[in-house]
Design an enzyme around this catalytic site. Structure first.
Site, PDB file in Angstrom:
ATOM      1  N   ASP A 221      23.487  13.597 -16.991  1.00 44.10           N
ATOM      2  CA  ASP A 221      22.466  12.601 -17.306  1.00 44.10           C
ATOM      3  C   ASP A 221      21.217  13.030 -17.874  1.00 44.10           C
ATOM      4  O   ASP A 221      20.646  14.115 -17.153  1.00 44.10           O
ATOM      5  CB  ASP A 221      22.173  11.773 -15.946  1.00 44.10           C
ATOM      6  CG  ASP A 221      23.217  10.664 -15.678  1.00 44.10           C
ATOM      7  OD1 ASP A 221      24.348  10.715 -16.372  1.00 44.10           O
ATOM      8  OD2 ASP A 221      22.889   9.695 -15.107  1.00 44.10           O
ATOM      9  N   LYS A 223      17.581  13.238 -17.372  1.00 40.30           N
ATOM     10  CA  LYS A 223      16.490  12.854 -16.295  1.00 40.30           C
ATOM     11  C   LYS A 223      15.308  12.374 -16.952  1.00 40.30           C
ATOM     12  O   LYS A 223      14.694  13.243 -17.644  1.00 40.30           O
ATOM     13  CB  LYS A 223      16.296  14.090 -15.406  1.00 40.30           C
ATOM     14  CG  LYS A 223      15.437  13.722 -14.293  1.00 40.30           C
ATOM     15  CD  LYS A 223      15.489  14.881 -13.206  1.00 40.30           C
ATOM     16  CE  LYS A 223      14.654  14.539 -11.698  1.00 40.30           C
ATOM     17  NZ  LYS A 223      13.478  13.868 -11.944  1.00 40.30           N
ATOM     18  N   ARG A 228      12.023   5.302 -10.755  1.00 44.92           N
ATOM     19  CA  ARG A 228      13.006   4.731 -10.319  1.00 44.92           C
ATOM     20  C   ARG A 228      13.146   3.304  -9.766  1.00 44.92           C
ATOM     21  O   ARG A 228      12.093   2.629  -9.398  1.00 44.92           O
ATOM     22  CB  ARG A 228      13.473   5.438  -8.739  1.00 44.92           C
ATOM     23  CG  ARG A 228      14.614   5.042  -8.059  1.00 44.92           C
ATOM     24  CD  ARG A 228      15.762   5.609  -8.944  1.00 44.92           C
ATOM     25  NE  ARG A 228      17.053   5.620  -8.266  1.00 44.92           N
ATOM     26  CZ  ARG A 228      17.566   6.445  -7.282  1.00 44.92           C
ATOM     27  NH1 ARG A 228      16.863   7.433  -7.049  1.00 44.92           N
ATOM     28  NH2 ARG A 228      18.788   6.529  -6.767  1.00 44.92           N
ATOM     29  N   ARG A 246      11.548   3.161  -5.373  1.00 45.56           N
ATOM     30  CA  ARG A 246      12.265   4.392  -4.494  1.00 45.56           C
ATOM     31  C   ARG A 246      11.779   3.980  -3.103  1.00 45.56           C
ATOM     32  O   ARG A 246      12.806   4.232  -2.117  1.00 45.56           O
ATOM     33  CB  ARG A 246      11.707   5.696  -4.923  1.00 45.56           C
ATOM     34  CG  ARG A 246      12.336   6.752  -4.640  1.00 45.56           C
ATOM     35  CD  ARG A 246      11.902   7.986  -4.996  1.00 45.56           C
ATOM     36  NE  ARG A 246      12.310   9.277  -4.598  1.00 45.56           N
ATOM     37  CZ  ARG A 246      12.061   9.922  -3.416  1.00 45.56           C
ATOM     38  NH1 ARG A 246      11.115   9.353  -2.449  1.00 45.56           N
ATOM     39  NH2 ARG A 246      12.594  10.843  -3.148  1.00 45.56           N
ATOM     40  N   GLU A 275      16.173   4.094 -14.075  1.00 45.11           N
ATOM     41  CA  GLU A 275      14.909   4.538 -14.226  1.00 45.11           C
ATOM     42  C   GLU A 275      14.208   3.856 -15.244  1.00 45.11           C
ATOM     43  O   GLU A 275      14.786   3.318 -16.295  1.00 45.11           O
ATOM     44  CB  GLU A 275      15.010   5.970 -14.664  1.00 45.11           C
ATOM     45  CG  GLU A 275      13.606   6.575 -14.642  1.00 45.11           C
ATOM     46  CD  GLU A 275      13.098   7.561 -13.396  1.00 45.11           C
ATOM     47  OE1 GLU A 275      13.939   7.072 -12.241  1.00 45.11           O
ATOM     48  OE2 GLU A 275      12.158   8.271 -13.573  1.00 45.11           O
ATOM     49  N   PHE A 315      21.860   3.957 -14.574  1.00 45.34           N
ATOM     50  CA  PHE A 315      22.737   4.954 -14.305  1.00 45.34           C
ATOM     51  C   PHE A 315      23.675   4.723 -13.328  1.00 45.34           C
ATOM     52  O   PHE A 315      24.649   5.388 -12.952  1.00 45.34           O
ATOM     53  CB  PHE A 315      21.922   6.335 -14.086  1.00 45.34           C
ATOM     54  CG  PHE A 315      20.985   6.404 -13.087  1.00 45.34           C
ATOM     55  CD1 PHE A 315      21.261   6.092 -11.739  1.00 45.34           C
ATOM     56  CD2 PHE A 315      19.581   6.708 -13.833  1.00 45.34           C
ATOM     57  CE1 PHE A 315      20.022   6.225 -11.209  1.00 45.34           C
ATOM     58  CE2 PHE A 315      18.574   6.513 -12.795  1.00 45.34           C
ATOM     59  CZ  PHE A 315      18.935   6.439 -11.433  1.00 45.34           C
ATOM     60  N   ARG A 386      20.220  14.014   0.068  1.00 48.09           N
ATOM     61  CA  ARG A 386      20.554  14.928  -0.896  1.00 48.09           C
ATOM     62  C   ARG A 386      21.782  15.691  -1.034  1.00 48.09           C
ATOM     63  O   ARG A 386      21.653  16.706  -0.087  1.00 48.09           O
ATOM     64  CB  ARG A 386      19.215  15.716  -0.959  1.00 48.09           C
ATOM     65  CG  ARG A 386      17.940  15.169  -1.331  1.00 48.09           C
ATOM     66  CD  ARG A 386      16.524  16.087  -1.249  1.00 48.09           C
ATOM     67  NE  ARG A 386      15.627  15.417  -1.370  1.00 48.09           N
ATOM     68  CZ  ARG A 386      15.132  14.785  -2.183  1.00 48.09           C
ATOM     69  NH1 ARG A 386      15.631  14.881  -3.683  1.00 48.09           N
ATOM     70  NH2 ARG A 386      13.688  13.956  -2.332  1.00 48.09           N
ATOM     71  N   LYS A 392      19.845  17.821  -9.606  1.00 50.62           N
ATOM     72  CA  LYS A 392      18.957  17.953 -10.796  1.00 50.62           C
ATOM     73  C   LYS A 392      18.521  19.090 -11.340  1.00 50.62           C
ATOM     74  O   LYS A 392      18.504  20.107 -10.408  1.00 50.62           O
ATOM     75  CB  LYS A 392      17.727  17.021 -10.365  1.00 50.62           C
ATOM     76  CG  LYS A 392      16.749  17.651  -9.195  1.00 50.62           C
ATOM     77  CD  LYS A 392      15.503  16.718  -8.985  1.00 50.62           C
ATOM     78  CE  LYS A 392      14.936  17.106  -7.735  1.00 50.62           C
ATOM     79  NZ  LYS A 392      13.935  16.349  -7.398  1.00 50.62           N
TER      80      LYS A 392
HETATM   81  P1  ATP Z   1      11.689  13.993  -8.948  1.00 47.55           P
HETATM   82  O1  ATP Z   1      10.079  13.980  -8.315  1.00 47.55           O
HETATM   83  O2  ATP Z   1      12.181  15.203  -9.388  1.00 47.55           O
HETATM   84  O3  ATP Z   1      11.797  12.801  -9.749  1.00 47.55           O
HETATM   85  P2  ATP Z   1      12.292  12.798  -6.394  1.00 47.55           P
HETATM   86  O4  ATP Z   1      12.291  13.729  -5.379  1.00 47.55           O
HETATM   87  O5  ATP Z   1      11.372  11.675  -6.811  1.00 47.55           O
HETATM   88  O6  ATP Z   1      12.542  13.698  -7.676  1.00 47.55           O
HETATM   89  P3  ATP Z   1      15.230  13.214  -6.537  1.00 47.55           P
HETATM   90  O7  ATP Z   1      16.262  12.254  -5.921  1.00 47.55           O
HETATM   91  O8  ATP Z   1      14.861  14.631  -5.860  1.00 47.55           O
HETATM   92  O9  ATP Z   1      13.931  12.303  -6.474  1.00 47.55           O
HETATM   93  O10 ATP Z   1      15.418  13.031  -8.133  1.00 47.55           O
HETATM   94  C1  ATP Z   1      16.102  12.093  -8.629  1.00 47.55           C
HETATM   95  C2  ATP Z   1      15.080  11.048  -9.241  1.00 47.55           C
HETATM   96  O11 ATP Z   1      15.018  11.453 -10.854  1.00 47.55           O
HETATM   97  C3  ATP Z   1      15.403   9.659  -9.316  1.00 47.55           C
HETATM   98  O12 ATP Z   1      14.706   9.215  -7.825  1.00 47.55           O
HETATM   99  C4  ATP Z   1      15.136   9.041 -10.338  1.00 47.55           C
HETATM  100  O13 ATP Z   1      13.835   8.391 -10.158  1.00 47.55           O
HETATM  101  C5  ATP Z   1      14.808  10.254 -11.327  1.00 47.55           C
HETATM  102  N1  ATP Z   1      15.973  10.056 -12.263  1.00 47.55           N
HETATM  103  C6  ATP Z   1      15.572   9.960 -13.656  1.00 47.55           C
HETATM  104  N2  ATP Z   1      16.594   9.833 -14.397  1.00 47.55           N
HETATM  105  C7  ATP Z   1      17.745   9.875 -13.450  1.00 47.55           C
HETATM  106  C8  ATP Z   1      19.064   9.866 -13.760  1.00 47.55           C
HETATM  107  N3  ATP Z   1      19.706   9.903 -14.836  1.00 47.55           N
HETATM  108  N4  ATP Z   1      19.959   9.950 -12.574  1.00 47.55           N
HETATM  109  C9  ATP Z   1      19.288   9.852 -11.383  1.00 47.55           C
HETATM  110  N5  ATP Z   1      18.064   9.905 -11.175  1.00 47.55           N
HETATM  111  C10 ATP Z   1      17.344   9.697 -12.023  1.00 47.55           C
END
Ligand code: ATP
Length: 517
Positions: A221, A223, A228, A246, A275, A315, A386, A392
């Site tokens: 996907d 990112k 979120r 989130r 997102e 997504f 996680r 990611k």
């Molecule tokens: P980050 O600061 O890297 O966004 P995080 O700690 O807020 O990470 P993680 O669960 O580690 O959250 O990373 C997934 C985050 O990436 C999701 O919370 C979402 O906001 C974002 N995101 C963007 N595109 C996607 C996608 N295609 N699928 C899932 N998550 C995505």
């Protein structure tokens, strides 16, 4: 039951390193709440509120008072007298204040509550109201405590909390009604559930090693670096579309174009995960601040400036017209999402080869996005964890760190708190270890904001350094991690700069020394 009992339990939990002792202390407090001599509805509320308070969360979510409104408090009471339910009533009343004259009424309500609180209670209530999660027990100990206190399987508690979003109602069901009631907790359209989180790997090849079988295709996907969003659609509800962040805060009112996009979907009831991001005329993402401005968190002063429209990307699909999809393998959810919202699905490829996955990753970066998320097609929606289900990969080095101190600026910045001291967590503990400082990446508005914010968190001063309670998380970009003799963790960040202050993460979610290494 008195508020002091919750605080006493929180203190015990913070003071011991033994996980078992933490779980025992929490279970004991929950059992005590469940044994109170109260009518059924009040008892329900007491157990729910006690569990939420132990988690460091406010059952009201927000009461319209920030740390600014809590800077000047009345003299504390000498003896504790506040009851948990009484505090809950006062906070509910505070949350309901709106309209002309409400600012004065709110200040009066703060005065009433805090005037009855002891110094310890005042400190603790400030943390609760401003959402400083550090004082709360983590899921890792609170959920086992609910299971122990209720005598039910922990897996059942975990699943119920994922579906209910918050621990309080789950604790009440488990302790007062037992296993059967817990098993009945389902996804409810309109009520946010815990979002699934991603693991992290440095490159695509490593992310692909999580597959059980190297021949299995995965989804790769895009990112997107936006916000979120969990969207709930229910055409029969008074509010047909509701949007949650989130951290499960509702932001429906702030994103009307997203509400419209969801309303256009050919479904009556759905829960969607995605997102939103602000794109420029060429379809490239604006810097994060532009998107962030649309949800205008209190921690983002630039927020108030712009109102650039955001684009909705989806997504995942967790519920569709009466059918829960959380336990279905991801490929089933994706197929259903493709059929429901073909135009809104995040750009993704499904591939079994590393070459194709890497090529897509390069393409995504060239288009200005943050990276990719590699997803296992067989994984259920495992909220709050996680795992290997989502991994990611992003090239920019960033870390979420906790601010533990700030230095007064000089020259153009005199009178402003400028150079922030950054700390990471020592793995497996609550201990924070300093890994660097930065005064880069701050606009004037940000300096203004952080000066006020950190004065509000001040514990003491040493020369030009203001030490603060470690409660504010900041997202930092850096070029490298180097070994250091000066810093106690043995590592320091090179060229650290501020990307943004984060409201959606507490210090317990900050990165660790191991993450940085
Ligand atoms: P980050 O600061 O890297 O966004 P995080 O700690 O807020 O990470 P993680 O669960 O580690 O959250 O990373 C997934 C985050 O990436 C999701 O919370 C979402 O906001 C974002 N995101 C963007 N595109 C996607 C996608 N295609 N699928 C899932 N998550 C995505």
């Amino acid at each position: 039951m008195q508020l002091a009992r919750v605080i006493e339990t929180s203190t015990t939990v913070a003071a011991t390193r033994s996980r078992l002792a933490k779980v025992d202390a929490l279970a004991e407090a929950l059992r005590e709440a469940a044994a109170a001599d109260l009518p059924a509805t009040e008892l329900e509320r007491l157990v729910r509120t006690t569990a939420d308070h132990l988690a460091g969360t406010l059952p009201q979510r927000t009461v319209g008072v920030g740390y600014r409104g809590l800077r000047e408090l009345p003299d504390p009471a000498d003896e504790p007298s506040l009851q948990i339910l009484e505090v809950d009533d006062l906070l509910t009343a505070m949350a309901a204040l709106a309209g002309p004259g409400s600012a004065g009424a709110r200040a009066a309500a703060v005065g009433e509550l805090f005037g009855r609180a002891t110094a310890d209670e005042q400190r603790w209530l400030v943390g609760l109201i401003t959402g400083e999660l550090r004082q709360g027990a983590s899921d890792g100990v609170l959920l086992p405590a609910v299971a122990t206190a209720a005598g039910v399987p922990e897996a059942l508690v975990r699943r119920a909390v994922m579906l209910a979003g918050f621990t309080g109602p789950v604790a009440a069901a488990a302790l007062l009604h037992g296993e059967a009631a817990l098993a009945e907790i389902r996804l409810e359209v309109g009520r946010p559930l815990r979002p699934m989180l991603a693991g992290s790997e440095p490159d695509v090849a490593t992310a692909l090693t999580h597959r059980r079988d190297p021949g299995t295709p995965v989804a790769v996907d895009t990112k997107l670096d936006g916000i979120r969003l969990q969207a709930h659609l229910d055409r029969d509800a008074e509010v047909p579309v509701r949007l949650f962040t989130r951290s499960l805060d509702e932001i429906t009112d702030r994103l009307p174009e997203v509400v419209d996009a969801v309303l256009r979907l050919p479904a009556d009831r759905a829960v969607l995960d995605g997102e939103v991001v602000a794109l420029d005329a060429d379809g490239r993402p604006h810097p994060f601040q532009v998107t962030g401005a649309r949800t205008a968190s209190s921690a983002d002063p630039q927020a108030l400036a712009g109102r650039t429209p955001v684009t909705t990307f989806l997504f995942d699909l967790l519920h569709l017209d009466g059918r829960d999809l959380v336990d279905e393998p991801a490929h089933v959810r994706w197929e259903a999402l493709d059929a429901l919202a073909p135009d809104l699905v995040v750009p993704r490829v499904v591939t079994a080869t590393e070459a194709e996955a890497t090529a897509f990753f390069e393409e995504v970066l060239a288009a200005g996005h943050e990276g990719v998320v590699v997803k296992d097609p067989d994984a259920p929606y495992a909220a709050g964890r996680r795992g290997a289900g989502w991994v990611k990969v992003k090239p920019r080095r960033t870390a979420d760190l906790v601010v533990v101190g700030v230095e007064w600026g000089s020259g153009r910045r005199s009178g402003k708190l400028s150079n922030i001291h950054l700390a990471a967590r020592r793995p497996g503990t609550d201990e924070l270890v300093m890994v660097g400082k930065t005064f880069k990446g701050m606009t004037d508005a940000l300096l203004e904001w952080q000066t006020e914010r950190f004065l509000g968190l001040e514990t003491h001063r040493e020369g030009y350094v203001v030490h603060v309670r470690p409660e504010q998380v900041v997202e930092i970009a850096y070029d490298a991690v180097q070994t250091s003799r000066r810093y106690p963790g043995g590592i320091a960040l090179r060229f650290a700069r501020v990307l943004r202050y984060r409201d959606d993460k507490g210090p317990a979610e900050a990165d660790t020394l191991d993450d940085l290494r």
